[in-house]
Design a protein around this motif. Structure first.
Motif, mmCIF file in Angstrom:
data_model
loop_
_atom_site.group_PDB
_atom_site.id
_atom_site.type_symbol
_atom_site.label_atom_id
_atom_site.label_comp_id
_atom_site.label_asym_id
_atom_site.label_seq_id
_atom_site.Cartn_x
_atom_site.Cartn_y
_atom_site.Cartn_z
ATOM 1 N N GLY A 68 0.793 -1.219 0.000
ATOM 2 C CA GLY A 68 0.000 0.000 0.000
ATOM 3 C C GLY A 68 0.826 1.269 0.000
ATOM 4 O O GLY A 68 0.254 2.369 0.029
ATOM 5 N N GLN A 69 2.131 1.153 -0.042
ATOM 6 C CA GLN A 69 2.993 2.338 -0.031
ATOM 7 C C GLN A 69 2.795 3.157 -1.304
ATOM 8 O O GLN A 69 2.637 2.617 -2.405
ATOM 9 C CB GLN A 69 4.469 1.936 0.079
ATOM 10 N N LYS A 70 2.834 4.464 -1.169
ATOM 11 C CA LYS A 70 2.803 5.360 -2.325
ATOM 12 C C LYS A 70 4.224 5.456 -2.875
ATOM 13 O O LYS A 70 4.942 6.455 -2.675
ATOM 14 C CB LYS A 70 2.264 6.734 -1.926
ATOM 15 N N ILE A 71 4.637 4.417 -3.576
ATOM 16 C CA ILE A 71 6.042 4.298 -3.965
ATOM 17 C C ILE A 71 6.474 5.385 -4.941
ATOM 18 O O ILE A 71 7.653 5.765 -4.984
ATOM 19 C CB ILE A 71 6.334 2.912 -4.573
ATOM 20 N N TYR A 72 5.527 5.918 -5.715
ATOM 21 C CA TYR A 72 5.928 6.898 -6.722
ATOM 22 C C TYR A 72 6.295 8.239 -6.103
ATOM 23 O O TYR A 72 6.942 9.063 -6.747
ATOM 24 C CB TYR A 72 4.836 7.037 -7.778
ATOM 25 N N ASP A 73 5.928 8.447 -4.836
ATOM 26 C CA ASP A 73 6.409 9.631 -4.136
ATOM 27 C C ASP A 73 7.928 9.575 -3.981
ATOM 28 O O ASP A 73 8.614 10.600 -4.064
ATOM 29 C CB ASP A 73 5.758 9.748 -2.753
ATOM 30 N N VAL A 74 8.447 8.369 -3.731
ATOM 31 C CA VAL A 74 9.896 8.201 -3.588
ATOM 32 C C VAL A 74 10.594 8.515 -4.913
ATOM 33 O O VAL A 74 11.620 9.201 -4.949
ATOM 34 C CB VAL A 74 10.237 6.768 -3.125
ATOM 35 N N PHE A 75 10.025 8.022 -6.000
ATOM 36 C CA PHE A 75 10.652 8.242 -7.301
ATOM 37 C C PHE A 75 10.503 9.688 -7.767
ATOM 38 O O PHE A 75 11.394 10.218 -8.455
ATOM 39 C CB PHE A 75 10.072 7.270 -8.328
ATOM 40 N N ALA A 76 9.392 10.338 -7.412
ATOM 41 C CA ALA A 76 9.234 11.751 -7.763
ATOM 42 C C ALA A 76 10.317 12.583 -7.095
ATOM 43 O O ALA A 76 10.870 13.518 -7.702
ATOM 44 C CB ALA A 76 7.846 12.242 -7.360
ATOM 45 N N GLU A 77 10.642 12.249 -5.851
ATOM 46 C CA GLU A 77 11.716 12.948 -5.160
ATOM 47 C C GLU A 77 13.064 12.626 -5.793
ATOM 48 O O GLU A 77 13.899 13.512 -6.014
ATOM 49 C CB GLU A 77 11.722 12.564 -3.675
ATOM 50 N N ALA A 78 13.270 11.345 -6.116
ATOM 51 C CA ALA A 78 14.532 10.946 -6.747
ATOM 52 C C ALA A 78 14.731 11.644 -8.079
ATOM 53 O O ALA A 78 15.867 11.987 -8.456
ATOM 54 C CB ALA A 78 14.568 9.428 -6.931
ATOM 55 N N ALA A 79 13.646 11.883 -8.794
ATOM 56 C CA ALA A 79 13.755 12.525 -10.106
ATOM 57 C C ALA A 79 14.327 13.932 -10.010
ATOM 58 O O ALA A 79 14.885 14.443 -10.988
ATOM 59 C CB ALA A 79 12.382 12.568 -10.784
ATOM 60 N N THR A 80 14.199 14.559 -8.856
ATOM 61 C CA THR A 80 14.741 15.905 -8.663
ATOM 62 C C THR A 80 16.177 15.871 -8.166
ATOM 63 O O THR A 80 16.794 16.937 -7.990
ATOM 64 C CB THR A 80 13.888 16.694 -7.655
ATOM 65 N N GLN A 81 16.716 14.672 -7.937
ATOM 66 C CA GLN A 81 18.038 14.546 -7.311
ATOM 67 C C GLN A 81 19.089 13.966 -8.247
ATOM 68 O O GLN A 81 20.169 13.569 -7.814
ATOM 69 C CB GLN A 81 17.928 13.657 -6.062
ATOM 70 N N VAL A 82 18.793 13.925 -9.541
ATOM 71 C CA VAL A 82 19.719 13.374 -10.530
ATOM 72 C C VAL A 82 20.558 14.506 -11.117
ATOM 73 O O VAL A 82 20.018 15.547 -11.507
ATOM 74 C CB VAL A 82 18.946 12.645 -11.650
ATOM 75 N N SER A 83 21.869 14.298 -11.194
ATOM 76 C CA SER A 83 22.759 15.318 -11.754
ATOM 77 C C SER A 83 22.424 15.556 -13.223
ATOM 78 O O SER A 83 22.189 14.606 -13.973
ATOM 79 C CB SER A 83 24.215 14.870 -11.621
ATOM 80 N N PRO A 84 22.458 16.798 -13.664
ATOM 81 C CA PRO A 84 22.180 17.086 -15.082
ATOM 82 C C PRO A 84 23.385 16.882 -15.983
ATOM 83 O O PRO A 84 23.279 17.068 -17.200
ATOM 84 C CB PRO A 84 21.781 18.562 -15.052
ATOM 85 N N ASP A 85 24.527 16.504 -15.433
ATOM 86 C CA ASP A 85 25.773 16.575 -16.195
ATOM 87 C C ASP A 85 26.214 15.268 -16.845
ATOM 88 O O ASP A 85 27.204 15.261 -17.574
ATOM 89 C CB ASP A 85 26.906 17.063 -15.283
ATOM 90 N N PHE A 86 25.542 14.163 -16.593
ATOM 91 C CA PHE A 86 26.029 12.880 -17.118
ATOM 92 C C PHE A 86 25.810 12.814 -18.631
ATOM 93 O O PHE A 86 24.722 13.094 -19.125
ATOM 94 C CB PHE A 86 25.315 11.715 -16.437
ATOM 95 N N VAL A 87 26.864 12.428 -19.331
ATOM 96 C CA VAL A 87 26.856 12.416 -20.799
ATOM 97 C C VAL A 87 27.121 11.013 -21.311
ATOM 98 O O VAL A 87 28.015 10.323 -20.818
ATOM 99 C CB VAL A 87 27.930 13.380 -21.354
ATOM 100 N N TRP A 88 26.358 10.604 -22.305
ATOM 101 C CA TRP A 88 26.591 9.324 -22.969
ATOM 102 C C TRP A 88 27.490 9.537 -24.183
ATOM 103 O O TRP A 88 27.518 10.617 -24.754
ATOM 104 C CB TRP A 88 25.268 8.699 -23.418
ATOM 105 N N GLY A 89 28.171 8.491 -24.587
ATOM 106 C CA GLY A 89 29.042 8.567 -25.747
ATOM 107 C C GLY A 89 28.369 8.045 -26.999
ATOM 108 O O GLY A 89 27.262 7.502 -26.952
ATOM 109 N N PRO A 90 29.036 8.179 -28.138
ATOM 110 C CA PRO A 90 28.434 7.779 -29.412
ATOM 111 C C PRO A 90 28.612 6.304 -29.759
ATOM 112 O O PRO A 90 28.221 5.892 -30.845
ATOM 113 C CB PRO A 90 29.166 8.664 -30.424
#
Length: 442
Positions: free
Chosen positions: A373-395
């Protein structure tokens, strides 16, 4: 009705294109290409769209019913690396690619260096939509340049799935740091279980751990690409997991197999550090454990931090040669920003949206029975704001993933270490870039 036509794309060779300023805010922003013209067509249009999202046909039907002047013909195929990307490249070379395609964030640089994407920055609606998206997700489609090479579709913020009943019954605290995670692993192993399974094939999961630790695998400037697979944070993360492997504190069954499902269904394995989409993977693979799972924030590399990693996510890109960029972006924006479409995508495929408003959709507001019954998506909504914007993938991520995976499999069997695998993949990735005439800085 006017049907979509493609401009002759010609032979597409891997260009010596350098993405400059790939990290946020970086320097020169030239991309080697111009923004596509973004003007409405005269008359009705039919767009072609290729995706592998389950139920995407039903979502597209909503659009088609409401937009008779812009119809979308959807084609489904295997996931990107399962064949769809190669199909795209073949179609681009032949000049008959679809207008729109689903492309994962880690694959976008490969398409960009092969001049396979339209730059959407001339479309006013696209530029205006930037503020609708989680900032780092927008960074994944702009690659730090002034160009826009897709509309963010979904994201995969990571958290800790754990057997709440087993932790509680055995008085083991839920780990909040990776040091505590190892302490819990020792206790769980003494009870005959494993804290988690170390995947030898999910290299993008491992990348999520490095991302969380502030590491970087690729960057580029106007001199070329820099490869850092064996950078400080990557090796530190590898050494952490190597320690768990050496001490037999994690299982090592092949991921996404019946054996893997059984390890979770039987209670042999107690946690999984995974992305939001993993919620369905556990419930389908471990049905006997319904009601016993919960979700907590990802353990932190430093106590007191609040940082998440990301694993997965896709964009809706306009492929090079589309003559209907304006109409394609209108559909792509609707698909990935409207509450109607995002709700349908969530219900059909559990896609977790890349928009800030999407994180608050009613479809994600309720508790989930499988997770007590946990509102698990609350945890992921918070996590979504805590990801660094700088990670880059290569070609060359397909090759990079394969090489790291081969090395990880060797390490698990006692041949070398995870750090060795990263060092070997560093060399092979640099060689692959050079052989493709992509500039590399060393």
């Amino acid at each position: 009705m006017q049907h979509s036509k493609k401009k002759a794309a010609g032979a597409i060779a891997i260009a010596a294109l350098v993405l400059t300023g790939c990290s946020a805010g970086g320097g020169d922003t030239s991309t080697g290409g111009d923004a596509a013209a973004c003007t409405p067509a005269d008359g009705d249009v039919t767009l072609e769209f290729t995706s592998w999202i389950p139920g995407i046909e039903d979502v597209v039907k909503i659009w088609n019913d409401e937009n008779p002047e812009i119809q979308v013909k959807v084609q489904t195929g295997p996931n990107g690396n399962g064949g769809t990307y190669q199909n795209f490249f073949n179609q681009l070379q032949a000049g008959d690619a679809p207008d729109l395609g689903q492309i994962e964030y880690d694959a976008l640089p490969n398409f960009l260096v092969q001049d396979g994407l339209e730059d959407l920055s001339a479309c006013e609606d696209v530029v205006a939509a930037e503020g609708d998206f989680v900032d780092w997700a927008w960074g994944q489609v702009t690659l730090g340049t002034e160009g826009v090479y897709g509309i963010p579709q979904d994201i995969g913020p990571m958290a800790l799935f754990y057997r709440a009943d087993l932790f509680e019954q055995n008085d083991i605290p839920i780990p909040t740091t990776w040091d505590e995670y190892r302490e819990a692993a020792v206790q769980i192993r003494a009870l005959g279980g494993y804290i988690t399974n170390f995947s030898q094939s999910d290299i993008n999961q491992f990348a999520g751990f490095v991302w969380q630790d502030g590491g970087q695998w690729f960057s580029s400037d106007d001199a070329g690409w820099t490869v850092s697979l064996d950078g400080e944070q990557s090796v530190s993360v590898a050494d952490y997991w190597q320690g768990l492997l050496d001490d037999d504190l994690v299982a090592t069954v092949p991921a996404w197999t019946d054996e893997w499902n059984n390890a979770y269904n039987s209670g042999e394995v107690w946690t999984w550090n995974s992305a939001v989409w993993g919620a369905n993977s556990i419930s389908s693979g471990a049905p006997d454990t319904a009601g016993n799972w919960a979700v907590a924030p990802l353990p932190q590399w430093s106590a007191g931090d609040s940082v998440a990693g990301n694993w997965g996510g896709s964009s809706t890109a306009v492929l090079k040669g589309s003559e209907h960029v304006y109409e394609a972006t209108k559909f792509a924006l609707w698909l990935n920003t409207s509450e109607e479409a995002l709700t349908a995508l969530a219900e059909a495929a559990n896609l977790y949206p890349a928009t800030t408003a999407g994180l608050k959709l009613p479809v994600y507001a309720d508790g989930v029975d499988f997770y007590g019954g946990q509102k698990i998506y609350d945890v992921f909504a918070e996590a979504a704001t805590q990801v660094s914007p700088d990670f880059v993938w290569g070609p060359t991520m397909t090759q990079t993933y394969a090489d790291v995976s081969d090395g990880f499999k060797g390490a698990v069997s006692g041949s070398g270490t995870l750090a060795d695998a990263l060092k070997d993949a560093q060399t092979s990735t640099v060689d692959a870039l050079k052989s493709a005439s992509i500039p590399v800085t060393e």
